[in-house]
Design an enzyme around this catalytic site. Sequence first.
Site, PDB file in Angstrom:
ATOM      1  N   SER A  83       3.652  16.505 -20.244  1.00  0.00           N
ATOM      2  CA  SER A  83       3.259  15.740 -18.908  1.00  0.00           C
ATOM      3  C   SER A  83       4.643  14.695 -18.968  1.00  0.00           C
ATOM      4  O   SER A  83       5.736  15.634 -18.896  1.00  0.00           O
ATOM      5  CB  SER A  83       1.984  14.536 -19.124  1.00  0.00           C
ATOM      6  OG  SER A  83       1.840  13.912 -18.083  1.00  0.00           O
ATOM      7  N   HIS A 117       1.959  18.235 -15.843  1.00  0.00           N
ATOM      8  CA  HIS A 117       1.383  17.435 -14.877  1.00  0.00           C
ATOM      9  C   HIS A 117       2.417  17.632 -13.730  1.00  0.00           C
ATOM     10  O   HIS A 117       3.550  17.006 -13.963  1.00  0.00           O
ATOM     11  CB  HIS A 117       0.839  16.019 -15.402  1.00  0.00           C
ATOM     12  CG  HIS A 117      -0.187  15.949 -16.362  1.00  0.00           C
ATOM     13  ND1 HIS A 117      -0.357  14.911 -16.790  1.00  0.00           N
ATOM     14  CD2 HIS A 117      -0.895  17.250 -16.588  1.00  0.00           C
ATOM     15  CE1 HIS A 117      -1.508  15.339 -17.430  1.00  0.00           C
ATOM     16  NE2 HIS A 117      -1.727  16.683 -17.623  1.00  0.00           N
ATOM     17  N   ASP A 146      -4.487  14.102 -22.423  1.00  0.00           N
ATOM     18  CA  ASP A 146      -4.895  15.461 -22.171  1.00  0.00           C
ATOM     19  C   ASP A 146      -4.316  16.479 -23.137  1.00  0.00           C
ATOM     20  O   ASP A 146      -3.352  16.253 -23.597  1.00  0.00           O
ATOM     21  CB  ASP A 146      -4.194  15.845 -20.631  1.00  0.00           C
ATOM     22  CG  ASP A 146      -4.620  17.172 -20.118  1.00  0.00           C
ATOM     23  OD1 ASP A 146      -5.781  17.508 -20.390  1.00  0.00           O
ATOM     24  OD2 ASP A 146      -4.155  17.316 -19.118  1.00  0.00           O
TER      25      ASP A 146
END
Length: 892
Positions: free
Chosen positions: A6, A33, A125
Amino acid sequence: MGLGASAGGLEALEAFLGGVPQGSGLAFVVVQHLDPNRPGLLPELLQRGTGMVVAQARDRVRVEADHVYVIPPSQDLTIAGGRLRLRDPTEPRGLRLPIDLFFRSLAADQGAGCVGVVLSGMGSDGTQGLQAIQEAGGLAMVQEPSSAAFDAMPRSAIEAGIADVVAPAGALPARLVSFLRARPKAAPAESGGRVGLSTLERIAALLRTRTGHDFSQYKKSTLRRRVERRMALHQVPGAGAYLRLLQDNPQEQRLLFDEFLIGVTSFFRDPATWASIRDRVIPELLARQPAGAQLRAWSVGCSTGEEPYSLAIAFKEALERVRPRAAFSLQVFATDLSEAAVAQARQGLFGAHIQADVSPDLIRRFFVQEDDGRFRVAKEIRDMVILAPQDIIRDPPFTKIDLLLCRNVLIYLEAELQRRLLPLFHHSLVPGGYLVLGNSETIGARTDLFSTVDARQRIYKRKASATRLDPLDFPPAYLAARGTASPGPAGRPPETLTALAEQALLRHLGPPAVLINPAGDVLYFSGRTGPYLEPTAGKADWNVFAMVREGLRQDLSGAVHSALRRRKPVVVTGLRPGGHEPGRTVSLAVHPLDEPEALRGMLLVAFSEVSEPQAGRPGPRPPGPRAERRRLAELEKDLRRAAEELQTNREEMRASHEELRSANEELQSTNEELQSTNEELTTSKEELQSMNEELQTVNAELQAKLDELSRANSDMKNLLNATDIATVFLDRDLRIRRFTAQATRLVKLLPGDVGRPITDLSSELLYADLAADVEEVLQTLVFRARQLATADGRWFTVRVLPYRTLENVIDGVVITMVDVTEAKTLEAALRRSRDRLAALLGKLPASVRIVDGAGRQVPAETVPERISSAEDLDLSSWRFTIGPEPDEGEPS
């Protein structure tokens, strides 16, 4: 191999892919992401640092070796049958967990051959996805948090205890390759690389000796995969070497023990099953219970607590839907073999990844968000769950259970052990109680014990009566192998005459007593305590202050507090508990314990009865009437004073109670407002966090583009300087955009002149038609070229060309000025030489014949026309002859 990243992930991804050796034969899928509103630039940025082919993932494309596939923006990515699958996201922005989603599908598709890597990023995540990969027997790798630009994602995976390898991003590929090389391939059962049955039995025996838990009845294929995974992580060459390592390393024993347990779970795992429990099973249980009854449930193998807490939440939801007239409660007994998992479950604290499994409405109602972003189960749900470590193979089961959940436990056990446990579950359940198994588990042939309620969701009901031919098996320590005698209770010392005598004395002559902790919770009963203690009605409460009979409660409370404060025994006599036999009083003694070490801090409360002297028996001489009246008056006075003080205290307590109630109402109102504000802030925080991650990714991409642009500018500057051509860039209004250093020699240019019209600047070129030429080029799009002189006699070839952008738009002109002074000088010298030659040839007599180097006769008047360069002035190969033209073959 799945790579999850991310914020700050671009640098980590470049370091990881740069460390993958050429021709490794591996394939990687990058889940990052990304901003859904911007085109994906990640593939071309990653392509710079790796020799593998980097491309954006497409739907249904087959994964090939030595390729890197990058998730597209605003898409969810999964894998099935070795092909990537794209779909539109179902969760709102800020709640998506695309890394978890892909890792789960990777574990389901590739099994033990999958690898998950979590790199830099914010949030959690990837943690739950790595758990699924570990459950499938794959490898979980995590970037070292100190080397990550954002350490939240790596730290979440490490704190969850699922990281097999932790290292900087650049070092992870080497560890990955080493693991894959060391992982045993298919081989004979007793070869060096594969763990054989005898080795598994020795490992199970070693763990049974060290931990007290027996794994001999677990499926050998599961145990073998787990052992081989640990061998690959340690890069141990053979099973014998790993067994020696296990014997000498208690830490590895603990890690292998945790590996065998496979503690993977999640909230509302298999939503369809939970929907059936909420909408069908719980309402049916409530319908047949008396008003105000308490349901009892048992969650076997609860791991870190997601399943029992899910059951408690489902019970609350069912109550809201059914709306029963009477109040019902639920008590969930949650057990697991791992004490560490049970301790974690008791905290009721879970990472932000649960938002993928729990709806926002349930999170708002049954969870409280902590300052660090994690979620804690609400107290009303935690109070419904009792957690304890238990081994269903060794320890006795709970009884009178209405609902028993044993999901994804039996699949790891041998068939023989499964057959033994099902009668045990039948014994635990009340008639008509429900048994819920995992999606891959069934009751097999035990239809004599259970009837099927929902075969698809694996929900069964205990039959009210069943003819059981096989006896129940309650092993004292562990299940012995078939055909061998069950060993006696492990670790029980032999009973000696002294111990038996002490037990007899305690049983027949010892006073009734209880062992309590400082909070008053009863830990042990000794003797007949019924005359002094009785269980409370309703929910079970084992606190001694709640169980003590009326007439003893106040004195017992004071004695316990006094003993705790003074650390000395306290004895209270002359007590008359309610319902006690007349003529007898009770004495209680509270002894604080300092030894043995295991009982330090606890208290022993002993009860004893004392008979009062009966009438007619000689006793002490009664006092006289006067003394008796005086004593009675003093007692009445003390009683009035105590009554007045009691009344005053009651009034003050009532006033304080009213004030506290008012303050409590205000605090509740404030708390509701703060909770509403907190929910809004939480939503905003999630959106900002998601946007921040996307901005981090965009910033990294833009920074890479800026680096490329800077290098391109440097290359262009060096190129223009190397050509030594004066160049000026103008916009459509003849304003200067850019110029080279050589242009300053002709036009008086300074860096501050950018943006000024070139016609305002003095130039050494005699070029009065510059503006007209520029206008003509802009209109016709045909370049103009002129040779112009300067005031000091230099000559330049000036070219005016249209300036085209990458979008093929004319946005000005480019003027180049090439110095041709030397060529002009040579041209003038050549012209003068031709003139002199023409004059010389004009003076020659007509009889002179001129032959060029090719043997052709040339008229004298055309010779100057044939000289066009300095090289043509060399006439050494020409012949000049006088006289008539010789005959053929004669010398000239």
